[in-house]
Enzyme design. Structure first.
Site, short mmCIF file in Angstrom:
data_model
loop_
_atom_site.label_atom_id
_atom_site.label_comp_id
_atom_site.label_asym_id
_atom_site.label_seq_id
_atom_site.Cartn_x
_atom_site.Cartn_y
_atom_site.Cartn_z
CB ALA A 69 -0.91 0.00 1.22
N GLY A 119 0.25 -5.10 0.92
CA GLY A 119 -0.90 -5.13 0.03
C GLY A 119 -0.62 -5.82 -1.28
CD GLU A 122 -3.25 -7.61 2.81
OE1 GLU A 122 -4.03 -7.92 3.71
OE2 GLU A 122 -2.88 -6.42 2.61
CD GLU A 142 0.91 -5.65 5.90
OE1 GLU A 142 0.39 -5.64 4.78
OE2 GLU A 142 1.60 -6.61 6.33
#
Length: 773
Positions: A69, A119, A122, A142
């Site tokens: 992200a 991310g 993911e 994270e």
């Protein structure tokens, strides 16, 4: 070889979504990329000729898949909407994209290269198939920024790879899982062979998947799976319980890792994927919006990157140094010189020439360097195939003249100004390259005084490069700018520091620079409260202060243990250089110690009279025993207690304990106050720089974000100002209690110091170093 692209497979390269004027080399999944992915995926689904989709980082199959992200989106007013919270008609979140990929009626193959983190991983988990090449490094780090995966990572990874691997990757915050591990734990379906590219591998799998029956995709959707039993037969609940035992307490920086275990547990304890996702979302949002620890971790994340950012200056003549090439000279084969040489050797610089006039010391230094590198190779930190060439790059000499052709020379001899000036005076004539960087590893001395031994043109290439001990382990480098140091020189030093895996922070030139200048009031007050409240069986002791600062507050070690590790003779030498100590021969007090100064001779006497230098002499503030904890475990000392009794004899507070919070305030408030004074003077240009220095150089707890963040957010500036004013009235002889004018100004404006700087209130003439670059 040219890859033939089938007409029935869409290839979506994440990198293509970056705006043309905003380079995004790590494919951070900010709003533009998420919008691009949604649009591209939808177009592929709407095209009847497309039967399968390949998702790749770049069309050429090089570089990264995605580093995750866009963390900057977490720091703005929008919070974490980029990950977990959908807005009707707005930019899709990572969760939206992951669900979109997973629900696709056409098979999607993720082709993974380079970094596949956070991310990015993911999204890969949401794909129906995953292939990679051997450059892959995947992970979910994270927790290191005070969060947990928020786009299904805690729910999909457990279903794909099991709880054991999920705990390892998520709770440890790993970012270095290899393609080999990916195959072992079934994260990957295949790794490209030597005779094919990752794109060719992905296209092969996409073609095969497109021909499978339609119902096959349900078995590939992780949302349709349950969490498998452990391959070694351990109950999933027991594994989570066991993981909790090794985690830091919630109040000691453990909020994010405890939340990660909760989310993982939800993946197998709750009845559906949807319920597990709801738990993940709630935990993620709670950490994002309500965790002060999380804010501290993210503050350090951004602060480190801002401090490390190389300045955009073209330095063509030094480009080789920025690329990790060049000849390095290190003067001094002691502890610091050895560590500095190791740092350059590991990074591929060479030759690295170690110089010391003491032949035995030089021989010991070379042997230490080689044995350290060999030890790292055995542990897999250095590839065995590279070890021989690294060791061959090490040269040694007893003559400074052998440094004539060096591109960088780092002086790391004893902390004595006269000796350093003599060395630089010799380098002035020895060095053949007029643009060679001549750097000093001084920790406290005046960089301008050292540079004055050089000719005027050479002073532009002179600066401080203050490593922290042990230099091959500690990440921090204070880059000290002298009055004549050029912007090019600072730019190159910062780039080289990053090359050798350090975090450089540019600071101004003053006594102790930033870190050690702030350390002085902290260590001084730690000793003075012993003489004020120590004495007898009930009085404040050395261990009381250390325990309050380390175990209670969270510093890596207390001030007295740190003194013993570093060597108490170093502090004594600095006080002697400053003209503060009593002359052992004449008994005369140092010329710079006024009668009004609050001073104790306790640490001077323990060094001069009792030889308590620290761990190297097996006695300092504590005693040490070679048979106990390898000679590193601190043990009580009756001799030191007698000294404390002696120096506390006349104190009206003798024999009284201080509470832990009182101790923390007495020793850390003056440290913070000194940080404000450093900012006032422009020695540091941003409070976050100070936080980075204390995190990486002095063991400040990361979950408290550094001393300036802690002052702003955990305590508040008004209470600190009030306490400093009180202490200054009680102890006018300790100038470090005199409140900083910047501190007063921030309190009067109702602003934290970080907000004060963000709003641009810092005066332009003290904005300092970075503004001049």
């Amino acid at each position: 070889m040219t890859t033939i692209l089938p007409s029935d497979t869409a290839i979506i390269a994440i990198a293509n979504g970056a705006p043309p004027n905003k380079p995004n080399p790590v494919n951070a999944l900010g709003a533009p990329l998420r919008h691009y992915l949604q649009t591209s995926l939808q177009n592929a689904l709407d095209d009847p000729d497309i039967r399968a989709i390949v998702l790749i980082g770049r069309h050429d199959g090089k570089g990264v898949f995605s580093a995750g992200a866009d963390i900057k989106e977490f720091s703005g007013s929008g919070g974490g909407s980029s990950v977990a919270i959908s807005e009707t008609g707005g930019i899709p979140t990572l969760n939206d994209i992951a669900h979109f990929i997973e629900r696709s009626p056409k098979p999607i193959v993720a082709a993974l290269t380079g970094a596949c983190l956070g991310g990015g991983m993911e999204l890969a988990l949401a794909a129906h198939y995953r292939v990679a090449d051997n450059t892959l490094r995947y992970g979910l780090p994270e927790v290191k920024i005070g969060l947990i995966p928020g786009a299904g990572g805690t729910q999909r990874l457990t279903r794909l790879c099991g709880v054991r691997h999920a705990l390892d990757v998520i709770v440890r915050g790993r970012s270095n899982c290899s393609a080999k591990e990916g195959l072992q734990f079934h994260f990957l379906d295949a790794v490209a062979t030597d005779d094919e590219t990752v794109l060719e591998c992905a296209l092969r799998w996409a073609g095969w998947a497109a021909n499978l029956p339609i119902g096959t995709l349900d078995s590939r959707r992780l949302c349709c799976r349950s969490v498998p039993p452990d391959v070694e037969g351990v109950d999933n609940k027991d594994m989570c319980d066991f993981a909790l035992q090794s985690l830091p307490p919630l109040e000691k920086g453990g909020e994010s890792v405890h939340a990660a275990v909760k989310a993982i547990r939800a993946s197998f304890e709750l009845s559906s994927f949807k319920e597990g996702m709801e738990v993940e979302k709630n935990l993620f949002n709670d950490l994002l919006y309500h965790s002060l620890q999380g804010r501290a971790y993210r503050h350090i994340f951004f602060a480190e990157r801002a401090a490390s950012a190389s300045y955009s200056i073209q330095s063509n003549n030094k480009n080789q140094l920025k690329q990790g090439k060049g000849t390095i000279g290190v003067i001094g084969a002691g502890t610091m010189g050895r560590g500095i040489a190791i740092s350059f050797l590991r990074a591929g610089f060479g030759p690295v020439i170690l110089v010391d006039v003491n032949e035995n010391g030089l021989k010991d230094g070379v042997q230490y360097i080689i044995s350290t590198l060999e030890g790292e190779a055995k542990k897999g930190r250095i590839h065995s195939s590279k070890l021989a060439s690294i060791v061959t790059s090490l040269q040694s000499s007893t003559s400074l003249s052998d440094l004539a052709d060096c591109d960088i020379i780092v002086e790391a001899v004893f902390e004595n100004l006269d000796i350093k000036r003599q060395i630089f005076s010799k380098l002035n004539t020895i060095s053949k390259k007029m643009d060679a960087l001549l750097l000093s590893n001084t920790s406290t001395l005046d960089v301008d005084a050292i540079a004055s031994s050089l000719s005027q043109p050479r002073r532009a290439y002179c600066a401080g490069m203050h490593f922290f001990s042990p230099a091959h382990v500690m990440k921090l480098v204070e880059v000290v700018r002298g009055k004549d140091t050029s912007a090019d020189t600072l730019d190159i030093i910062c780039a080289v520091s990053e090359r050798i895996r350090k975090v450089p922070v540019v600071v101004g030139n003053c006594d102790g620079f930033v870190g050690n200048r702030m350390l002085n009031p902290y260590s001084t007050e730690s000793t003075l409260i012993l003489t004020e409240y120590g004495g007898g069986d009930q009085g404040l002791g050395v261990a009381d202060v250390d325990d309050a600062v380390s175990r209670y507050f969270g510093m890596a070690a207390g001030p007295f243990l740190i003194g013993d590790i570093a060597g108490n003779d170093i502090g004594y030498s600095i006080r002697r250089e400053k003209g503060l100590v009593r002359d052992p021969k004449t008994g005369q007090v140092g010329p710079n110690r006024s009668s009004q100064m609050r001073y104790t001779e306790l640490p001077d006497e323990m060094v001069v009279k009792f030889g308590r230098l620290g761990q190297k002499t097996m006695k300092g503030w504590y005693n040490y025993d070679a048979k106990v904890g390898k000679g590193r475990k601190p043990l009580p000392s009756s001799e030191m207690q007698d000294l404390i009794d002696k120096y506390s004899m006349d104190s009206p507070h003798r024999g009284r304990k201080l509470g832990k919070d009182e101790i923390v305030a007495r020793v850390l408030f003056p440290l913070v106050n000194e940080g404000f004074k450093i900012l006032e003077e422009g020695i540091a240009t941003d409070p976050a720089d100070i936080d980075v220095i204390y995190l990486y150089g002095y063991g400040f707890p990361a979950w408290k974000g550094g001393p300036m963040f802690w002052a702003d957010n955990y305590i508040g500036l008004a209470p600190i100002l009030s306490e400093l004013e009180k202490l200054h009235r009680l102890y006018p002889g300790s100038d470090y209690f005199r409140p900083s004018e910047l501190l007063r100004k921030c309190v009067s404006m109702g602003l934290g110091v970080q907000e004060y700087y963000k709003q641009g209130h810092a005066k332009s003439n003290t904005a300092g170093i970075k503004s001049k670059l």
